[in-house]
Design an enzyme around this catalytic site. Structure first.
Site, PDB file in Angstrom:
ATOM      1  N   PHE A 182       0.840  -1.197   0.000  1.00  0.00           N
ATOM      2  CA  PHE A 182       0.000   0.000   0.000  1.00  0.00           C
ATOM      3  C   PHE A 182       0.874   1.246   0.000  1.00  0.00           C
ATOM      4  CE2 PHE A 182       0.749  -1.067   4.424  1.00  0.00           C
ATOM      5  CZ  PHE A 182       1.001   0.149   5.033  1.00  0.00           C
ATOM      6  N   CYS A 183       0.256   2.366  -0.432  1.00  0.00           N
ATOM      7  CA  CYS A 183       0.937   3.661  -0.456  1.00  0.00           C
ATOM      8  C   CYS A 183      -0.135   4.743  -0.322  1.00  0.00           C
ATOM      9  CB  CYS A 183       1.755   3.832  -1.730  1.00  0.00           C
ATOM     10  SG  CYS A 183       0.771   3.712  -3.240  1.00  0.00           S
ATOM     11  N   THR A 184       0.235   5.991  -0.501  1.00  0.00           N
ATOM     12  CA  THR A 184      -0.686   7.089  -0.218  1.00  0.00           C
ATOM     13  C   THR A 184      -1.899   7.093  -1.146  1.00  0.00           C
ATOM     14  OG1 THR A 184       1.181   8.416   0.525  1.00  0.00           O
ATOM     15  CG2 THR A 184      -0.880   9.580   0.100  1.00  0.00           C
TER      16      THR A 184
END
Length: 305
Positions: A182-184
């Site tokens: 996951f990331c922003t």
């Protein structure tokens, strides 16, 4: 409509744009005409942007982009701010819209399986899933998902080297583990999951829409998110519902200030914080002070009457 005045739109798309250089000037001109500010990155692999302005102006820019068949399905995320999140408009040409530095990684063909925010909790509850936060160390420091591994990377380009040596990613009984990343906003995960698949990981998942979509869609009482989410604009961080967080930004190193930093003798607005004070010279600090004065003047001019 929310009472706040400034609409922020974040969007990206991996798509072949061989004429990306020619797109720069007309896109910048439109944004300037509409008084839209922020940053748009263009590369042969696509577009990546966060822009802010009056709602009608933001929607006009989005409509302009979507009239192109290559960008007709461009999706964006919205949030609101009481003050302008950006002070100027930039349209930049880049080699990559998110820099990994690994040739041949193509998210349009090899990205992992999307998982909607509503299904994310069930996936990461699986004990066989290795959950990896692909963001930089200073982003992870103020918030992440429960149980996530922090690679302690300073830039996204360091992730491939970390993957090669990470004990949690080693094959067991000849089989590589299931991986969730996951990331922003989702862009780094499209590239990182494509990289993982190129390395032979068959079961690779990523959070559709990133942390921002999760915080928007999942109620706080059901959330597995801990802390707040760093964003690359003047809001600095956001919480559930994408409400603005309480973090401040050091303009010297562009990193979120930790609790107590504002009271440190090494903190100077726009110049330094305890994290970066020893890394800059007196000349650099003097230049930073001048930039801070210019920024404050621009901010004062942009303030509505």
């Amino acid at each position: 409509m929310p009472s706040t005045r400034y609409l922020t739109a974040a969007f990206y798309k991996f798509v072949a744009l061989p004429d990306y250089v020619q797109r720069q000037a007309p896109l910048l001109e439109l944004c300037q005409q509409r008084n839209v500010k922020g940053t748009i990155l263009l590369a042969t692999e696509g577009i990546n942007s966060t822009i802010a302005g009056a709602p009608d102006d933001i929607h006009a820019v989005l409509a302009y982009l979507r009239q192109d068949p290559l960008l007709a399905d461009l999706e964006h995320k919205e949030s609101w701010a009481k003050r302008p999140p950006f002070n100027r408009m930039k349209v930049r040409l880049k080699r990559e819209i998110v820099t990994m530095g690994v040739p041949g990684v193509d998210p349009t063909r090899m990205a992992g399986t999307y998982v909607k925010p509503q299904d994310w909790n069930a996936l990461i509850a699986d004990p066989d899933v290795v959950l990896i936060d692909t963001r930089n160390d200073y982003e992870v420091a103020i918030g992440t998902f429960a149980g996530a591994i922090d690679p302690h990377i300073r830039t996204f380009g360091e992730l491939p080297a970390w993957v090669e040596q990470a004990q949690a990613l080693q094959a067991q009984n000849g089989k590589k583990p299931k991986v969730a990343m996951f990331c922003t906003g989702g862009i780094r995960c499209e590239k990182s999951t494509a990289f993982m698949r190129a390395q032979g990981y068959d079961e690779v998942y990523h959070l559709e829409g990133g942390i921002l979509k999760y915080l928007e869609a999942v109620p706080p009482e059901q959330s597995q998110w801990q802390g707040t989410c760093f964003v690359f604009d003047e809001r600095v961080s956001v919480d559930h519902g994408l409400t603005q967080g309480t973090h401040k930004l050091c303009r010297g190193c562009r990193m979120p200030l930790e609790e107590g930093d504002l009271l440190s003798p090494q903190y100077e607005a726009g110049v330094s914080c305890p994290r970066c004070f020893d890394a800059t010279s007196a000349v650099q600090k003097s230049r930073a002070r001048e930039r801070q004065r210019q920024w404050e003047r621009e901010k004062a001019r942009a303030k509505p009457a």
